[in-house]
Scaffold this active site. Structure first.
Site, PDB file in Angstrom:
ATOM      1  N   LYS A  97      73.854  47.969  22.321  1.00 22.87           N
ATOM      2  CA  LYS A  97      73.127  48.190  23.575  1.00 22.87           C
ATOM      3  C   LYS A  97      71.637  48.389  23.298  1.00 22.87           C
ATOM      4  O   LYS A  97      71.265  49.146  22.405  1.00 22.87           O
ATOM      5  CB  LYS A  97      73.701  49.423  24.279  1.00 22.87           C
ATOM      6  CG  LYS A  97      73.130  49.616  25.657  1.00 22.87           C
ATOM      7  CD  LYS A  97      73.663  50.878  26.309  1.00 22.87           C
ATOM      8  CE  LYS A  97      72.866  51.156  27.569  1.00 22.87           C
ATOM      9  NZ  LYS A  97      73.127  52.487  28.085  1.00 22.87           N
ATOM     10  N   LYS A 141      70.885  14.103  41.899  1.00 24.67           N
ATOM     11  CA  LYS A 141      71.815  14.868  41.046  1.00 24.67           C
ATOM     12  C   LYS A 141      73.097  14.082  40.796  1.00 24.67           C
ATOM     13  O   LYS A 141      73.632  14.081  39.686  1.00 24.67           O
ATOM     14  CB  LYS A 141      72.141  16.207  41.716  1.00 24.67           C
ATOM     15  CG  LYS A 141      72.959  17.116  40.831  1.00 24.67           C
ATOM     16  CD  LYS A 141      73.025  18.527  41.366  1.00 24.67           C
ATOM     17  CE  LYS A 141      71.677  19.218  41.237  1.00 24.67           C
ATOM     18  NZ  LYS A 141      71.724  20.611  41.666  1.00 24.67           N
ATOM     19  N   ASN A 163      75.269  35.374  38.832  1.00 29.50           N
ATOM     20  CA  ASN A 163      74.682  34.911  40.087  1.00 29.50           C
ATOM     21  C   ASN A 163      75.578  35.324  41.245  1.00 29.50           C
ATOM     22  O   ASN A 163      76.614  35.957  41.045  1.00 29.50           O
ATOM     23  CB  ASN A 163      74.445  33.395  40.049  1.00 29.50           C
ATOM     24  CG  ASN A 163      75.746  32.644  39.827  1.00 29.50           C
ATOM     25  OD1 ASN A 163      76.660  32.704  40.635  1.00 29.50           O
ATOM     26  ND2 ASN A 163      75.827  31.940  38.708  1.00 29.50           N
ATOM     27  N   PRO A 209      75.709  24.145  27.926  1.00 21.59           N
ATOM     28  CA  PRO A 209      76.207  22.777  28.124  1.00 21.59           C
ATOM     29  C   PRO A 209      76.408  22.507  29.612  1.00 21.59           C
ATOM     30  O   PRO A 209      76.770  23.410  30.357  1.00 21.59           O
ATOM     31  CB  PRO A 209      77.550  22.772  27.383  1.00 21.59           C
ATOM     32  CG  PRO A 209      77.930  24.193  27.208  1.00 21.59           C
ATOM     33  CD  PRO A 209      76.670  24.999  27.210  1.00 21.59           C
ATOM     34  N   LYS A 255      74.177  13.295  36.986  1.00 21.66           N
ATOM     35  CA  LYS A 255      75.419  13.827  36.410  1.00 21.66           C
ATOM     36  C   LYS A 255      76.446  12.726  36.195  1.00 21.66           C
ATOM     37  O   LYS A 255      77.471  12.956  35.556  1.00 21.66           O
ATOM     38  CB  LYS A 255      76.004  14.899  37.342  1.00 21.66           C
ATOM     39  CG  LYS A 255      75.027  16.030  37.643  1.00 21.66           C
ATOM     40  CD  LYS A 255      75.489  17.336  37.069  1.00 21.66           C
ATOM     41  CE  LYS A 255      74.476  18.422  37.356  1.00 21.66           C
ATOM     42  NZ  LYS A 255      74.753  19.658  36.657  1.00 21.66           N
ATOM     43  N   ASP A 280      72.530  27.952  33.943  1.00 20.73           N
ATOM     44  CA  ASP A 280      71.903  26.878  33.181  1.00 20.73           C
ATOM     45  C   ASP A 280      71.488  27.346  31.788  1.00 20.73           C
ATOM     46  O   ASP A 280      71.426  26.561  30.864  1.00 20.73           O
ATOM     47  CB  ASP A 280      70.667  26.357  33.939  1.00 20.73           C
ATOM     48  CG  ASP A 280      71.101  25.614  35.203  1.00 20.73           C
ATOM     49  OD1 ASP A 280      72.056  24.820  35.114  1.00 20.73           O
ATOM     50  OD2 ASP A 280      70.510  25.845  36.283  1.00 20.73           O
TER      51      ASP A 280
HETATM   52  O1  C5P Z   1      72.511  21.106  37.979  1.00 23.06           O
HETATM   53  P1  C5P Z   1      73.185  21.969  38.975  1.00 23.06           P
HETATM   54  O2  C5P Z   1      73.538  23.322  38.430  1.00 23.06           O
HETATM   55  O3  C5P Z   1      72.493  22.080  40.286  1.00 23.06           O
HETATM   56  O4  C5P Z   1      74.540  21.186  39.269  1.00 23.06           O
HETATM   57  C1  C5P Z   1      75.579  21.742  39.989  1.00 23.06           C
HETATM   58  C2  C5P Z   1      76.868  21.082  39.615  1.00 23.06           C
HETATM   59  O5  C5P Z   1      76.990  20.943  38.201  1.00 23.06           O
HETATM   60  C3  C5P Z   1      78.059  21.923  40.015  1.00 23.06           C
HETATM   61  O6  C5P Z   1      79.143  21.049  40.265  1.00 23.06           O
HETATM   62  C4  C5P Z   1      78.279  22.779  38.779  1.00 23.06           C
HETATM   63  O7  C5P Z   1      79.620  23.247  38.711  1.00 23.06           O
HETATM   64  C5  C5P Z   1      77.965  21.811  37.680  1.00 23.06           C
HETATM   65  N1  C5P Z   1      77.380  22.405  36.462  1.00 23.06           N
HETATM   66  C6  C5P Z   1      78.103  22.418  35.293  1.00 23.06           C
HETATM   67  N2  C5P Z   1      77.567  22.933  34.143  1.00 23.06           N
HETATM   68  C7  C5P Z   1      76.315  23.432  34.142  1.00 23.06           C
HETATM   69  C8  C5P Z   1      75.559  23.450  35.327  1.00 23.06           C
HETATM   70  C9  C5P Z   1      76.133  22.946  36.491  1.00 23.06           C
HETATM   71  O8  C5P Z   1      79.247  21.954  35.295  1.00 23.06           O
HETATM   72  N3  C5P Z   1      75.832  23.937  33.024  1.00 23.06           N
END
Ligand code: C5P
Length: 401
Positions: free
Chosen positions: A294, A343, A208, A311, A347, A284
């Site tokens: 390849k 969020k 990204n 994760p 989290k 994600d």
């Molecule tokens: O769910 P989202 O990606 O929007 O959440 C962003 C936050 O979660 C950020 O702090 C990112 O570093 C963390 N994150 C993570 N592991 C993932 C996805 C996001 O630690 N797999």
């Protein structure tokens, strides 16, 4: 970083004196006013006219300079200074500082000061490692002097080793840090930063647009406030910040494993982390059917990618029984506050930092919305460095109250 600060820059006799000219420029770029004082030996390497032209201020060398009334140059010059920086600082000058000698203008200034003193040693590697120099350095550190560097690398004498003066930009960082109150001294911080990279095959992958700039800036700001910082970084081209342990990873799974290993080691060794900040833009999903070979263009057939969920690093840290204070980041494209609040709850973190658009990735500035149990608070648009310092203050306030 040094906005409005008055810096007296002392230049002593060494070939690195030529770098002090660039340092004047960098200090000015950071917002400082610079007054240069040279030792007699320094003028053999670079003429005072160079520093006078760059600083726009008269350069002083002689303790008996008639331009300052009452022969009080040492008092006049140090009185208005926010810091004295000696760069380069020769072995001889360090010895003088260690013994409190004051036989020329610069050494007298250093003795007659109330402001902080930062020195940037520069000398041949043998002179640096000599027990006498090391003894002097230990003495001035004990006296409260900030010793910046030296670094290692090629030396003017043709040797390679420790003794090179830090580069001007590194020195400006150290000087800026010397003004930051050490509110996080003794605290341990674990951060993730940058993007992740999920392979499709040995040469392709999904990533990204995260540059890592915000996470690296925050790591530096926390370090400057006195914290011990470990930075788990996805693929970025950013230089490693000095004094920070950096662990490079590529995939989200490896980022997760590195974070878990650090937290486990901290727990085991009785050096638990106080704070975890997830600044990284973690993928994600990963490619579930990634190929070891390849993928070939094959008779018009387009490959189909299958995905598996990665994760959630932040959520898994927040769930640990020994969870540090957790800070999450969020980049939302719409209804920022509403999604941010949701969020934060999902989290299970006490503080969520939402990037306020339009597009923060790769930019040097940003605008943040801090969401905690009391509601939300805006940190207005500013450079990522300034925002990182403000955020470090917010974190310090929350964990030390
Ligand atoms: O769910 P989202 O990606 O929007 O959440 C962003 C936050 O979660 C950020 O702090 C990112 O570093 C963390 N994150 C993570 N592991 C993932 C996805 C996001 O630690 N797999």
């Amino acid at each position: 970083m040094l906005d409005g600060k008055r810096i007296v820059l002392g230049v002593t006799g060494g070939i690195a004196a030529y770098k002090a000219a660039e340092l004047v420029r960098e200090l000015q770029r950071a917002g400082a006013r610079v007054q240069v004082v040279m030792t007699d030996a320094a003028t053999r390497f670079v003429g005072p006219a160079t520093f006078q032209a760059l600083s726009g201020e008269p350069v002083f060398v002689d303790a008996w300079d008639a331009r300052i009334p009452d022969n009080m140059a040492h008092i006049e010059l140090s009185r208005g200074a926010d810091a004295i920086v000696v760069a380069p600082a020769s072995a001889d000058f360090l010895a003088k500082l260690a013994h409190g000698l004051a036989d020329d203008l610069l050494s007298t200034l250093c003795l007659a000061r109330e402001c902080p003193l930062v020195v940037a040693p520069a000398m041949n590697r043998q002179m640096w490692s000599h027990p006498a120099t090391q003894r002097n350095v230990a003495q001035i550190v004990a006296d409260g002097v900030v010793v910046a560097g030296p670094g290692s690398g090629d030396q003017a004498c043709g040797e390679v080793g420790l003794g090179r003066m830090l580069e001007p930009v590194e020195l400006v960082e150290e000087i800026g840090a010397s003004f930051v109150p050490k509110t996080l001294a003794g605290r341990r911080m674990l951060l993730t930063a940058g993007p992740t990279f999920e392979p499709i095959d040995p040469v392709r992958g999904i990533t990204n647009r995260s540059s890592g700039k915000m996470g690296f800036a925050l790591a530096r700001a926390l370090r400057d406030a006195g914290a011990d910082v470990v930075l788990v970084a996805g693929p970025t081209a950013l230089a490693s910040p000095r004094g920070i342990r950096r662990i490079d990873v590529d995939t989200a799974q490896r980022m997760h494993d590195a974070v878990t290993a650090e937290l486990d080691a901290g727990q085991r060794e009785g050096r638990r982390f106080d704070v975890f900040v997830g600044v990284a833009a973690v993928a994600d999903w990963r490619v579930a059917n990634a190929s070891a070979k390849k993928w070939k263009k094959d008779g018009g057939r387009t490959p189909a990618l299958a995905f598996a969920e990665n994760p959630d690093i932040l959520a898994s840290v927040a769930r640990r029984p020994d969870a540090p204070y957790c800070v999450g980041f969020a980049a939302e494209s719409e209804r920022l506050e509403e999604h941010g609040v949701a969020k934060r709850a999902r989290k299970g973190v006490p503080l969520l930092v939402a990037n306020i658009g339009p597009d923060t990735f790769g930019r040097d500035d940003n605008e943040l919305l801090l969401i905690d149990e009391h509601g939300s608070r805006r940190l207005p648009r500013a450079g990522k460095e300034a925002l990182a310092r403000a955020l470090a203050d917010e974190i310090a306030r929350r964990i030390t109250r």
